[in-house]
Write a protein that holds these residues in place. Sequence first.
Motif, PDB file in Angstrom:
ATOM      1  N   SER A 102     -10.406  -2.245   5.388  1.00  0.00           N
ATOM      2  CA  SER A 102      -9.099  -2.263   4.915  1.00  0.00           C
ATOM      3  C   SER A 102      -7.923  -1.651   5.898  1.00  0.00           C
ATOM      4  O   SER A 102      -7.025  -2.378   6.330  1.00  0.00           O
ATOM      5  N   VAL A 113       0.819  -1.244   0.107  1.00  0.00           N
ATOM      6  CA  VAL A 113      -0.022  -0.160  -0.001  1.00  0.00           C
ATOM      7  C   VAL A 113       0.907   1.197   0.195  1.00  0.00           C
ATOM      8  O   VAL A 113       1.851   1.358   0.695  1.00  0.00           O
ATOM      9  N   LEU A 124      -7.761   4.306   1.704  1.00  0.00           N
ATOM     10  CA  LEU A 124      -8.521   2.892   2.264  1.00  0.00           C
ATOM     11  C   LEU A 124      -9.672   2.989   2.993  1.00  0.00           C
ATOM     12  O   LEU A 124      -9.861   4.123   3.578  1.00  0.00           O
TER      13      LEU A 124
END
Length: 587
Positions: A548, A538, A544
């Motif tokens: 997540s 990421v 997000l």
Amino acid sequence: MPVRVLPDFLINQIAAGEVVERPASVVKELVENALDAGADQIMIDVADGGRTLITVVDNGSGMSRDDLTRSITRHATSKLPDDDLLNINFMGFRGEALPSIASVSDMTIDTCNGADENGWRLDANTGDVRPSDWDAGTRIRVANLFARTPARLKFLRADRAEMISVLDVVRRLAMARPDVGFTLNNKWRFPKNQNMRDRIVAVMGDDVAGRMIPVDAFSASDAGIELHGFISEPTLRRASSVDQYLFVNGRPVKDKVLVGALRAAYMDVMHAREFPLCALYLTVPPRSVDVNVSPAKTEVHFLEPAHIRGFIIKNLRAALARTMNDAPAIDVAHHAPREFEMAVAAAPISPISPTTMRMDFGITPATLRVHQPAQGEVFTPAVSAPSPVSPIAPSDTDAMQPLGRVIGQIGNKYILAASGDNLVVVDQHAAHERITYERLRQHAIKTQPLLTPIVVSMRGDDVAAVLTVADEMRASGLHIDAFGDDAIAIFEKPADWDLNWANLFHDIADEVRANGHSSQLGERLHLKLANYACHHSVRAGQALDMASCDALLRAIENTTRAGQCNHGRPVYKFIPIADMDAWFERI
């Protein structure tokens, strides 16, 4: 030209060239003698960087008149009672220091052993001994160092630089013996019977307080092998090895095996150009280590260097894994659940742009999936509506979720969570990078058997050197063996690795000859996995959703060495509410 025996004064000056390199060498030898004499208080005074005067005073056992007379005779010592060089239990043992120092300076010794009616004074220039009013211990004064060898005097550095070297010697000896009090120039003081943690802070600086990790290990298979001390958190590092203090059986050493093991232990939590801090005390049976390697006694040879290196690496990595930066205790004894899937583990290790990759954190907090996209698939970050901010208050889940309950994301870089009376800030890229790296390290070292071995021609001594670390290379996915007397055959290699094998093996051979081991292949594998983890995690700036974010926190809680990414940057920080109260003047 006829062969002749050199005169004693010249023999001593030649020996002094090996033992007495500079003022710091004199201080080291004299203080070690004081420690061997049982002193628990040692005072050192140095003038003009040591070139004009060095004085060492101790409260040790002292010497009788006869012992004092013999002390400046070459190879006269009290420290080898059994004449056994394989069973050395003192700092010194060669009997070279005092005569060597006396040959290049004006030295006087005052001493008293407590049994004689008076003390004694020796003038090392003349050998004369006469009664003295010195009543306990020993005082050695070394004046005009190298005055008789002007060539050596010219090679001394500036007084300030020589003083720095003296201070380094005193610090290392102070770290070796926290039970002994040391005073240098009445300015640098290390109290007797100082707590080890306090001694470390006094030597290394205030910034290490509370940031050193304890190490306490012993070998289950080899009696007498133990490792104790402290190592720094990965986020505490130096630009040089100045604060690496290594000891073998109580002796300060600068050993390549120990330095290499320390570097290898920190390989995937600290940048290669940075250095951890440490105070490590290795204890081994005296007969398994040779300390009679050089006159300075700072080098040692281990009977089984590979075994010692592996023992140190294993236990340092275990200590690092047990510690998480700025966090309450988190159980990282087990790895992430099997549901934590990483399809990239089976993919070729090659850079892939984040813009051509899709990352799916799954639906439940127990699942965090990262996979390669289908052809033509474009990465689309999941974005959700802002969620209500949760109050920061303890809950029953805090013990199970040390990184807390997700509050939200800020700047598309950091995840905010509440854990007890703390605000937790998590660097999303660093967190996922550590998770990805650990998964790759465990599952992604794919090997490729070769139908036709790769044969690399080398000199016979290089082949022998490389084969000494063949087992270590096998652990990194490279299976090799001898191919005749002057070649090495590769039967299996890490998949997708097309290296210049000749250059690699020559580098490994050089490193083995220099250090007794090689980390070449391990470091290359680490860099390969680290780069892959960095590019496939990421990113900072990626939005997000709450699920997540929560999945990422739960995964990092179950990942070893989760306090730092593989570059040594912190993954998360805890900010106590008490600190925030202070910001807003609520105290």
